[in-house]
Design a protein around this motif. Structure first.
Motif, PDB file in Angstrom:
ATOM      1  N   ALA A 207       0.826  -1.205   0.000  1.00  0.00           N
ATOM      2  CA  ALA A 207       0.000   0.000   0.000  1.00  0.00           C
ATOM      3  C   ALA A 207       0.866   1.265   0.000  1.00  0.00           C
ATOM      4  O   ALA A 207       0.440   2.310  -0.501  1.00  0.00           O
ATOM      5  CB  ALA A 207      -0.929   0.001   1.212  1.00  0.00           C
ATOM      6  N   ALA A 208       2.080   1.166   0.529  1.00  0.00           N
ATOM      7  CA  ALA A 208       2.951   2.333   0.642  1.00  0.00           C
ATOM      8  C   ALA A 208       3.961   2.463  -0.492  1.00  0.00           C
ATOM      9  O   ALA A 208       4.630   3.498  -0.613  1.00  0.00           O
ATOM     10  CB  ALA A 208       3.708   2.269   1.970  1.00  0.00           C
ATOM     11  N   ILE A 209       4.066   1.468  -1.341  1.00  0.00           N
ATOM     12  CA  ILE A 209       5.164   1.439  -2.314  1.00  0.00           C
ATOM     13  C   ILE A 209       5.113   2.583  -3.332  1.00  0.00           C
ATOM     14  O   ILE A 209       6.153   3.076  -3.760  1.00  0.00           O
ATOM     15  CB  ILE A 209       5.262   0.069  -3.024  1.00  0.00           C
ATOM     16  CG1 ILE A 209       6.622  -0.040  -3.704  1.00  0.00           C
ATOM     17  CG2 ILE A 209       4.131  -0.140  -3.978  1.00  0.00           C
ATOM     18  CD1 ILE A 209       6.968  -1.424  -4.174  1.00  0.00           C
ATOM     19  N   ASP A 210       3.937   3.029  -3.704  1.00  0.00           N
ATOM     20  CA  ASP A 210       3.869   4.131  -4.671  1.00  0.00           C
ATOM     21  C   ASP A 210       4.376   5.437  -4.067  1.00  0.00           C
ATOM     22  O   ASP A 210       4.970   6.252  -4.768  1.00  0.00           O
ATOM     23  CB  ASP A 210       2.446   4.303  -5.196  1.00  0.00           C
ATOM     24  CG  ASP A 210       2.067   3.188  -6.160  1.00  0.00           C
ATOM     25  OD1 ASP A 210       2.978   2.613  -6.795  1.00  0.00           O
ATOM     26  OD2 ASP A 210       0.866   2.883  -6.268  1.00  0.00           O
ATOM     27  N   ALA A 211       4.150   5.622  -2.777  1.00  0.00           N
ATOM     28  CA  ALA A 211       4.596   6.845  -2.110  1.00  0.00           C
ATOM     29  C   ALA A 211       6.081   6.803  -1.781  1.00  0.00           C
ATOM     30  O   ALA A 211       6.724   7.841  -1.673  1.00  0.00           O
ATOM     31  CB  ALA A 211       3.793   7.065  -0.825  1.00  0.00           C
ATOM     32  N   ARG A 212       6.605   5.598  -1.617  1.00  0.00           N
ATOM     33  CA  ARG A 212       8.020   5.464  -1.245  1.00  0.00           C
ATOM     34  C   ARG A 212       8.584   4.221  -1.916  1.00  0.00           C
ATOM     35  O   ARG A 212       8.574   3.140  -1.360  1.00  0.00           O
ATOM     36  CB  ARG A 212       8.153   5.364   0.263  1.00  0.00           C
ATOM     37  CG  ARG A 212       9.587   5.313   0.709  1.00  0.00           C
ATOM     38  CD  ARG A 212       9.722   5.387   2.193  1.00  0.00           C
ATOM     39  NE  ARG A 212      11.117   5.336   2.537  1.00  0.00           N
ATOM     40  CZ  ARG A 212      11.630   5.771   3.640  1.00  0.00           C
ATOM     41  NH1 ARG A 212      10.851   6.314   4.538  1.00  0.00           N
ATOM     42  NH2 ARG A 212      12.915   5.673   3.876  1.00  0.00           N
ATOM     43  N   ARG A 213       9.089   4.390  -3.120  1.00  0.00           N
ATOM     44  CA  ARG A 213       9.645   3.277  -3.903  1.00  0.00           C
ATOM     45  C   ARG A 213      11.023   2.909  -3.363  1.00  0.00           C
ATOM     46  O   ARG A 213      11.928   3.714  -3.375  1.00  0.00           O
ATOM     47  CB  ARG A 213       9.724   3.672  -5.367  1.00  0.00           C
ATOM     48  CG  ARG A 213      10.423   2.695  -6.254  1.00  0.00           C
ATOM     49  CD  ARG A 213       9.604   1.663  -6.915  1.00  0.00           C
ATOM     50  NE  ARG A 213       8.364   2.136  -7.476  1.00  0.00           N
ATOM     51  CZ  ARG A 213       7.443   1.296  -7.910  1.00  0.00           C
ATOM     52  NH1 ARG A 213       7.643   0.010  -7.847  1.00  0.00           N
ATOM     53  NH2 ARG A 213       6.322   1.742  -8.406  1.00  0.00           N
TER      54      ARG A 213
END
Length: 113
Positions: free
Chosen positions: A33-39
């Motif tokens: 869920a967080a990968i798009d905001a923090r690759r």
């Protein structure tokens, strides 16, 4: 990404001391869920977790063409895991307990350092 708080804490501390920018996650679902905001540049991923397993997370990363190297960690002694990890595109499998040097070496290799 590890469901065990002591493991997350220890890994986070080690990687910060090695000058890595670190984000820790308690589950594969929260990480994805967080990968798009923090690759991330590299993921250290436990295999056996409630909900999505590490292999499930790797599969979703691969399907999304994320191109993120993954160092898998596990407490399991299942000899079949090594083959599964390589087939899934994992960079390396480390079995707990592993040394700090082994982890840092695996991450460095995954990053091409």
């Amino acid at each position: 990404v590890d469901d065990e708080l002591p493991v997350r804490t220890a890994l986070g501390r080690l990687l910060r001391l090695a000058d890595y920018d670190v984000a820790i996650y308690a589950s594969g679902e929260v990480f994805l869920a967080a990968i798009d905001a923090r690759r991330p540049d590299c993921v250290v991923l436990d295999i056996h977790m409630p909900g999505l397993s590490g292999l499930d997370v790797q599969s979703r990363l691969k399907a999304a063409h994320a191109g993120v190297p993954v160092v898998f960690i596990t407490a399991s002694d299942d000899t079949e895991l090594e083959r599964q990890i390589l087939e899934a595109g994992g960079a390396q499998l480390l079995r707990k307990p592993f040394s700090n040097e082994k982890l840092l070496g695996a991450i460095g290799a995954a990053l091409g350092n």
